[in-house]
Design a protein around this motif. Structure first.
Motif, PDB file in Angstrom:
ATOM      1  N   SER A  71       0.810  -1.216   0.000  1.00  0.00           N
ATOM      2  CA  SER A  71       0.000   0.000   0.000  1.00  0.00           C
ATOM      3  C   SER A  71       0.845   1.268   0.000  1.00  0.00           C
ATOM      4  CB  SER A  71      -0.943   0.035   1.206  1.00  0.00           C
ATOM      5  OG  SER A  71      -1.623   1.268   1.260  1.00  0.00           O
ATOM      6  N   VAL A  72       0.362   2.242  -0.735  1.00  0.00           N
ATOM      7  CA  VAL A  72       1.053   3.530  -0.757  1.00  0.00           C
ATOM      8  C   VAL A  72       0.632   4.400   0.429  1.00  0.00           C
ATOM      9  CG1 VAL A  72       1.450   3.556  -3.232  1.00  0.00           C
ATOM     10  CG2 VAL A  72      -0.700   4.439  -2.346  1.00  0.00           C
ATOM     11  N   LYS A  73      -0.372   3.958   1.178  1.00  0.00           N
ATOM     12  CA  LYS A  73      -0.803   4.625   2.414  1.00  0.00           C
ATOM     13  C   LYS A  73      -1.127   6.095   2.177  1.00  0.00           C
ATOM     14  CE  LYS A  73      -0.678   2.760   5.996  1.00  0.00           C
ATOM     15  NZ  LYS A  73      -1.742   2.009   6.694  1.00  0.00           N
ATOM     16  N   SER A  74      -1.870   6.365   1.113  1.00  0.00           N
ATOM     17  CA  SER A  74      -2.237   7.731   0.791  1.00  0.00           C
ATOM     18  C   SER A  74      -3.693   7.769   0.352  1.00  0.00           C
ATOM     19  CB  SER A  74      -1.332   8.261  -0.324  1.00  0.00           C
ATOM     20  OG  SER A  74      -1.659   9.587  -0.649  1.00  0.00           O
ATOM     21  N   ILE A  75      -4.458   8.739   0.876  1.00  0.00           N
ATOM     22  CA  ILE A  75      -5.873   8.892   0.549  1.00  0.00           C
ATOM     23  C   ILE A  75      -6.093  10.264  -0.082  1.00  0.00           C
ATOM     24  CG2 ILE A  75      -8.234   8.920   1.439  1.00  0.00           C
ATOM     25  CD1 ILE A  75      -6.849   6.214   1.783  1.00  0.00           C
ATOM     26  N   GLY A  76      -6.829  10.296  -1.180  1.00  0.00           N
ATOM     27  CA  GLY A  76      -7.180  11.567  -1.794  1.00  0.00           C
ATOM     28  C   GLY A  76      -8.443  12.132  -1.167  1.00  0.00           C
ATOM     29  N   ILE A  77      -8.445  13.426  -0.882  1.00  0.00           N
ATOM     30  CA  ILE A  77      -9.628  14.100  -0.348  1.00  0.00           C
ATOM     31  C   ILE A  77     -10.094  15.118  -1.381  1.00  0.00           C
ATOM     32  CG2 ILE A  77     -10.586  15.543   1.481  1.00  0.00           C
ATOM     33  CD1 ILE A  77      -8.479  14.454   3.371  1.00  0.00           C
ATOM     34  N   LEU A  78     -11.339  14.989  -1.785  1.00  0.00           N
ATOM     35  CA  LEU A  78     -11.936  15.902  -2.761  1.00  0.00           C
ATOM     36  C   LEU A  78     -12.909  16.812  -2.029  1.00  0.00           C
ATOM     37  CD1 LEU A  78     -11.604  16.054  -5.880  1.00  0.00           C
ATOM     38  CD2 LEU A  78     -13.751  14.805  -6.056  1.00  0.00           C
ATOM     39  N   CYS A  79     -12.659  18.115  -2.097  1.00  0.00           N
ATOM     40  CA  CYS A  79     -13.477  19.088  -1.358  1.00  0.00           C
ATOM     41  C   CYS A  79     -13.893  20.204  -2.310  1.00  0.00           C
ATOM     42  CB  CYS A  79     -12.663  19.650  -0.200  1.00  0.00           C
ATOM     43  SG  CYS A  79     -13.435  21.023   0.664  1.00  0.00           S
ATOM     44  N   PRO A  80     -15.172  20.598  -2.309  1.00  0.00           N
ATOM     45  CA  PRO A  80     -15.609  21.650  -3.240  1.00  0.00           C
ATOM     46  C   PRO A  80     -14.917  23.000  -3.003  1.00  0.00           C
ATOM     47  CG  PRO A  80     -17.494  20.452  -2.376  1.00  0.00           C
ATOM     48  CD  PRO A  80     -16.308  20.025  -1.564  1.00  0.00           C
ATOM     49  N   VAL A  81     -15.082  23.554  -1.798  1.00  0.00           N
ATOM     50  CA  VAL A  81     -14.536  24.895  -1.516  1.00  0.00           C
ATOM     51  C   VAL A  81     -13.869  24.855  -0.145  1.00  0.00           C
ATOM     52  CG1 VAL A  81     -15.039  27.357  -1.332  1.00  0.00           C
ATOM     53  CG2 VAL A  81     -16.439  25.914  -2.821  1.00  0.00           C
ATOM     54  N   ILE A  82     -12.561  24.802  -0.124  1.00  0.00           N
ATOM     55  CA  ILE A  82     -11.845  24.638   1.142  1.00  0.00           C
ATOM     56  C   ILE A  82     -11.978  25.873   2.035  1.00  0.00           C
ATOM     57  CG2 ILE A  82      -9.635  25.507   0.314  1.00  0.00           C
ATOM     58  CD1 ILE A  82     -10.287  22.598   2.793  1.00  0.00           C
ATOM     59  N   SER A  83     -12.305  27.039   1.461  1.00  0.00           N
ATOM     60  CA  SER A  83     -12.489  28.247   2.275  1.00  0.00           C
ATOM     61  C   SER A  83     -13.830  28.240   3.013  1.00  0.00           C
ATOM     62  CB  SER A  83     -12.381  29.509   1.406  1.00  0.00           C
ATOM     63  OG  SER A  83     -13.374  29.507   0.399  1.00  0.00           O
ATOM     64  N   ASP A  84     -14.736  27.355   2.610  1.00  0.00           N
ATOM     65  CA  ASP A  84     -16.020  27.224   3.300  1.00  0.00           C
ATOM     66  C   ASP A  84     -15.777  26.625   4.682  1.00  0.00           C
ATOM     67  OD1 ASP A  84     -18.410  25.500   4.159  1.00  0.00           O
ATOM     68  OD2 ASP A  84     -19.293  26.676   2.533  1.00  0.00           O
ATOM     69  N   ILE A  85     -16.299  27.272   5.714  1.00  0.00           N
ATOM     70  CA  ILE A  85     -16.018  26.843   7.082  1.00  0.00           C
ATOM     71  C   ILE A  85     -16.483  25.414   7.354  1.00  0.00           C
ATOM     72  CG2 ILE A  85     -18.167  27.841   8.000  1.00  0.00           C
ATOM     73  CD1 ILE A  85     -16.602  28.553  10.544  1.00  0.00           C
ATOM     74  N   ASN A  86     -17.586  25.011   6.719  1.00  0.00           N
ATOM     75  CA  ASN A  86     -18.110  23.662   6.943  1.00  0.00           C
ATOM     76  C   ASN A  86     -17.267  22.612   6.228  1.00  0.00           C
ATOM     77  OD1 ASN A  86     -20.484  24.784   8.337  1.00  0.00           O
ATOM     78  ND2 ASN A  86     -21.086  25.465   6.300  1.00  0.00           N
ATOM     79  N   HIS A  87     -16.861  22.914   4.995  1.00  0.00           N
ATOM     80  CA  HIS A  87     -15.985  21.993   4.263  1.00  0.00           C
ATOM     81  C   HIS A  87     -14.634  21.869   4.968  1.00  0.00           C
ATOM     82  CE1 HIS A  87     -18.317  23.031   0.313  1.00  0.00           C
ATOM     83  NE2 HIS A  87     -19.021  22.284   1.149  1.00  0.00           N
ATOM     84  N   ALA A  88     -14.114  23.013   5.436  1.00  0.00           N
ATOM     85  CA  ALA A  88     -12.821  22.995   6.120  1.00  0.00           C
ATOM     86  C   ALA A  88     -12.879  22.136   7.382  1.00  0.00           C
ATOM     87  CB  ALA A  88     -12.396  24.417   6.470  1.00  0.00           C
ATOM     88  N   ALA A  89     -13.986  22.226   8.111  1.00  0.00           N
ATOM     89  CA  ALA A  89     -14.136  21.412   9.323  1.00  0.00           C
ATOM     90  C   ALA A  89     -14.141  19.929   8.985  1.00  0.00           C
ATOM     91  CB  ALA A  89     -15.421  21.790  10.053  1.00  0.00           C
ATOM     92  N   ALA A  90     -14.846  19.573   7.904  1.00  0.00           N
ATOM     93  CA  ALA A  90     -14.900  18.167   7.491  1.00  0.00           C
ATOM     94  C   ALA A  90     -13.520  17.671   7.103  1.00  0.00           C
ATOM     95  CB  ALA A  90     -15.874  18.004   6.332  1.00  0.00           C
TER      96      ALA A  90
END
Length: 330
Positions: A57-76
């Motif tokens: 395993s490469v031990k790496s996970i991709g995270i796809l987020c719409p708008v990282i400046s959004d406080i709710n997305h950033a929290a997630a």
């Protein structure tokens, strides 16, 4: 198309294809070129999940987020990254914006980075184009969606029942005598459409028709609070009035509250996501908590189960919770 299909079309063994994928020196240049040509012709993206397993395993996970400046997305993203790091995984973050073309592009980007899996924060409206993008990615690695819905093989979802939360809130407001309930929203993602559906169902069940809906879509692309403030003023200037307001996001609730307060209008206001915006408002705004930390914990557990070969539920649905503050008390 898989490694067996590639081997068959190239007229080589599966072991040879595997060596090409892993850049092994134990393969002739002629065979390497033949396999590579077939993969290019078929548009084949290597199953990096399988490769990672074979290489511990490469031990790496991709995270796809719409708008990282959004406080709710950033929290997630923060919760997800911390949980994955605790379990020994590095993360690669891609912020896609709201355009479907960018989401498809960044899914390919993460696959090319040889991630073991992809974890998405939210999903769009679920149209055919979005589904095709997720199906293509899920054909290579497991995909887990936090508070979004994608029906495809090898895609797992952790969801909050936002439709039920808004429906219950509308019922409670109507029970208390608030017959003219407004709903302000900003997005038409899966989450956004579920909330809107809850609002409409609540009114319909009370015998209130479409002509009695008060819906306002807020453009929050730049400054959400200012946009909500200005558009609330615009609708009030038309003479439209309402006795209670549900907002699809705390930012929208704050902007609307400022506009109403300036006109000395005091009505129940309920926001969404239980963010700091609701706590910092004056008066503090009641807000529906979508339990984002719990959703992220569930999503990461789904992902770990899949990666470790354990059975994982495809869909997990949890309830929201109303956090009561000064703007509305049950």
């Amino acid at each position: 198309m898989n490694i067996y299909d590639i081997a068959s079309k190239a007229g080589v063994s599966v072991a040879t294809v595997s060596r090409v994928l892993n850049n092994s020196p134990r393969v002739s240049q002629k065979s390497k070129e033949k396999v590579q040509r077939i993969m290019d012709e078929e548009g084949y993206v290597p199953n990096i999940f399988a490769r990672g397993l074979s290489l511990n395993s490469v031990k790496s996970i991709g995270i796809l987020c719409p708008v990282i400046s959004d406080i709710n997305h950033a929290a997630a993203v923060s919760h997800i990254e911390r949980l994955l790091r605790t379990n020994g995984f590095d993360t690669i973050l891609a912020s896609t914006g709201s355009y479907e073309e960018d989401k498809s592009k960044y899914l390919d980007f993460l696959l090319a980075k040889r991630v073991d899996a992809i974890l998405c924060v939210g999903s769009g409206s679920g149209d055919a184009k979005e589904r095709a993008s997720f199906e293509r990615a899920a054909g290579q690695v497991p995909v887990v969606v936090v508070n979004g819905m994608v029906k495809a093989k090898n895609v797992y979802c952790a969801l909050c029942d936002e439709e039920g939360a808004v429906l219950s809130l509308v019922e409670e407001l109507l029970r208390k005598g608030y017959r003219s309930i407004a709903y302000f929203y900003d997005t038409e993602t899966y989450s956004g459409l579920q909330k809107l559906s809850g609002y409409r169902k609540g009114l319909a069940q009370a015998g209130l028709g479409a002509d009695q809906r008060i819906e306002l879509k807020i453009d929050t692309e730049t400054n959400g609070i200012d946009a909500s403030f200005n558009q609330t003023n615009t609708i009030l200037d038309t003479g439209k009035s309402f006795s209670a307001l549900i907002a699809a996001d705390d930012i929208i609730a704050v902007g609307a509250q400022k506009a109403l307060k300036k006109r000395a209008i005091s009505i129940p206001i309920i926001g969404f996501n239980n963010s700091r915006f609701a706590q910092c408002a004056d008066p503090e705004i009641s807000s529906i908590d979508t339990m984002i930390e719990s959703l992220c914990t569930i999503a990461v557990q789904q992902l770990l189960d899949v990666l470790q070969g354990r059975p994982a539920p495809e869909r997990v649905l949890i309830s929201a919770s109303l956090v009561q503050r000064e703007s509305f008390i049950l």
